[in-house]
Scaffold this active site. Structure first.
Site, short mmCIF file in Angstrom:
data_model
loop_
_atom_site.label_atom_id
_atom_site.label_comp_id
_atom_site.label_asym_id
_atom_site.label_seq_id
_atom_site.Cartn_x
_atom_site.Cartn_y
_atom_site.Cartn_z
N CYS A 91 49.73 41.28 36.96
CA CYS A 91 51.11 41.00 36.55
C CYS A 91 51.73 39.86 37.38
CB CYS A 91 51.94 42.27 36.60
SG CYS A 91 53.50 42.10 35.68
N HIS A 98 49.17 45.55 32.83
CA HIS A 98 48.96 46.55 33.88
C HIS A 98 47.77 47.45 33.53
CE1 HIS A 98 52.48 45.73 36.34
NE2 HIS A 98 53.10 45.44 35.21
N GLU A 157 46.36 49.50 35.36
CA GLU A 157 46.57 50.83 35.98
C GLU A 157 47.46 51.72 35.14
OE1 GLU A 157 47.99 48.04 36.80
OE2 GLU A 157 50.04 48.35 37.54
#
Lengths: 194, 252
Positions: free
Chosen positions: A77, A176, A178
């Site tokens: 990001c 993202h 994650e």
């Protein structure tokens, strides 16, 4: 496998740690340069505003250290944007690993900014993104990298833009992983196996 | 391919359990919030919202622990809210792994709070929740779970929220909430055209057709519901397949 997550005021480090833990990896969160140098892989996360974050990286002397790393590095990001040359966000000079400039999204019709939510990856062309063509990942950002020669994935919002880049040992993604469910876990797993 | 419409289950948490009642009365137990969230993520929920409805100072650390556990188990973004009134309230929640926080009553009382939160944590993680009720000529913003009317009007308050830097607006129509008769389509349409930030539709979902309606008749980017998901009236996978069949872009 030693994975170092670079520690600075990056916001979402806990989410990155959690995602790696779910893959059976026990990462270390550190700003110690020796620790980072000795890691097999390095993750450079980022959430926040470009100028403040670059100032912080300069103070910690990480802004010149990160581009000198030799092992695979994954920017996430804002991390991706800071690895570029320049960001329109508060006119910020960034680390310059990639000779690319980061621009602000300008809506053509009624598109909302930030680009927030799930969107797809296209034109994937790197071991980092094996199996990810047309898969959905989660985005939250108002600034973007235009299409370029370092691109390893594109996404369409307002217009097609570059959502992942690679040059030598440096990789970076605008989304993202994650927070991107199974698709995101696959990307992190691909990174671990690079 | 394009940005997908988001389906967001909302979990009200009271003393560590998911609950649902009408206007906070007659709370029914709906299960463990972590397990429920994990199950929703597996079924295709795009995000989750957790609201701490028991929010008091002594409960706050319990909720933060819960957030930590959610973050370990849930692999999609989630927002947390309930009783947030200061920058200090937000920090531990984000550090525990929440992606966004939502503020409601405290922002109405003290709009400068939005600026402070945006400066401290960034627009992307600040959601302003607005509860409003239609009074015959105006949408009046209400606080404290929709019980207290204020002097603010929905559309001007939404514009102010945007100009103060909020990243997203979660609008609940008190008139529609709990009725299962559909979303406040007209108000949502106007709201999401007037602001340049994403709007989440909330209040009134009872059938799959209600989601189809709100996504075809308004530009909202997300729709939220609670009890219809918790008690299995609508299954998320089925809902998203139906939306896709109707030509609405969703993540399958």
């Amino acid at each position: 496998m030693k994975i170092a997550i670079i520690k600075y005021n990056a916001g979402n480090t806990q989410s990155v740690i959690n995602a790696l833990t779910r893959l059976g990896i026990d990462p270390i969160l550190t700003d110690d340069k020796q620790e980072i140098l000795s890691a097999d892989k390095v993750i450079f996360p980022g959430v926040g505003e470009a100028a403040t974050t670059m100032n912080h990286l300069n103070e910690l002397k990480l802004a010149e250290f990160i581009p000198s790393l030799k092992q695979p590095v994954l920017g996430i990001c804002l991390g991706m944007q800071l690895m570029c040359r320049y960001s329109e966000e508060n006119n910020t000079k960034c680390m310059g690993i990639f000779e690319l400039d980061v621009l602000k999204f300008k809506p053509l019709n009624s598109e909302q900014v930030p680009h927030m939510g799930w969107n797809t990856l296209k034109n994937t062309s790197s071991p980092l993104l094996t199996g990810l063509e047309d898969e959905h990942v989660y985005f939250v950002h108002s600034y973007y990298v235009p299409l370029n020669d370092n691109s390893i994935a594109t996404t369409d919002y307002i217009h097609p833009y570059c959502s992942a880049i690679n040059k030598d040992n440096f990789y970076a993604v605008q989304f993202h992983p994650e927070k991107s469910s199974i698709a995101g876990a696959r990307i992190l797993d691909n990174f671990i196996k690079l | 391919m394009m940005l997908k419409k988001r389906i967001i289950p909302c979990l009200d948490v009271n003393n560590g359990r998911t609950v649902k009642g009408i206007n906070f009365i007659d709370l029914r137990d709906a299960g463990d919030p972590v397990e429920l969230g994990e199950a929703y993520a597996k079924k295709g929920a795009d995000e989750l919202v957790y609201l701490d409805i028991s929010a008091t100072n002594e409960n706050r650390s319990t909720f933060t622990e819960l957030v930590r556990s959610i973050a370990r188990h849930v692999d999609i973004p989630f927002t947390v809210g309930g009783g947030i009134s200061t920058v200090e309230d937000v920090k531990p929640l984000l550090e525990a792994g929440a992606d966004k926080v939502s503020v409601n009553s405290a922002a109405v009382k003290n709009p400068g709070l939005i600026d402070k939160l945006v400066n401290a944590f960034g627009s992307q993680c600040i959601v302003v929740a607005i509860d409003a009720r239609y009074t015959g000529d105006r949408w009046i913003v209400h606080t404290h779970g929709g019980s207290k009317p204020t002097d603010k009007e929905l559309f001007s308050w939404a514009a102010e929220v945007e100009s103060r830097g909020a990243g997203e607006i979660l609008f609940t129509s008190m008139d529609h909430d709990g009725t299962k008769k559909g979303f406040a389509v007209e108000a949502l349409n106007r709201l999401s055209q007037e602001v340049g930030i994403p709007v989440i539709a909330s209040g009134g979902a009872g059938e799959i057709e209600h989601f189809t309606e709100v996504f075809t008749k308004t530009p909202v980017t997300a729709a939220l519901a609670a009890s219809i998901f918790h008690f299995g009236e609508i299954e998320i996978g089925t809902l998203k397949k139906e939306l896709s069949n109707k030509g609405i872009a969703v993540r399958l």
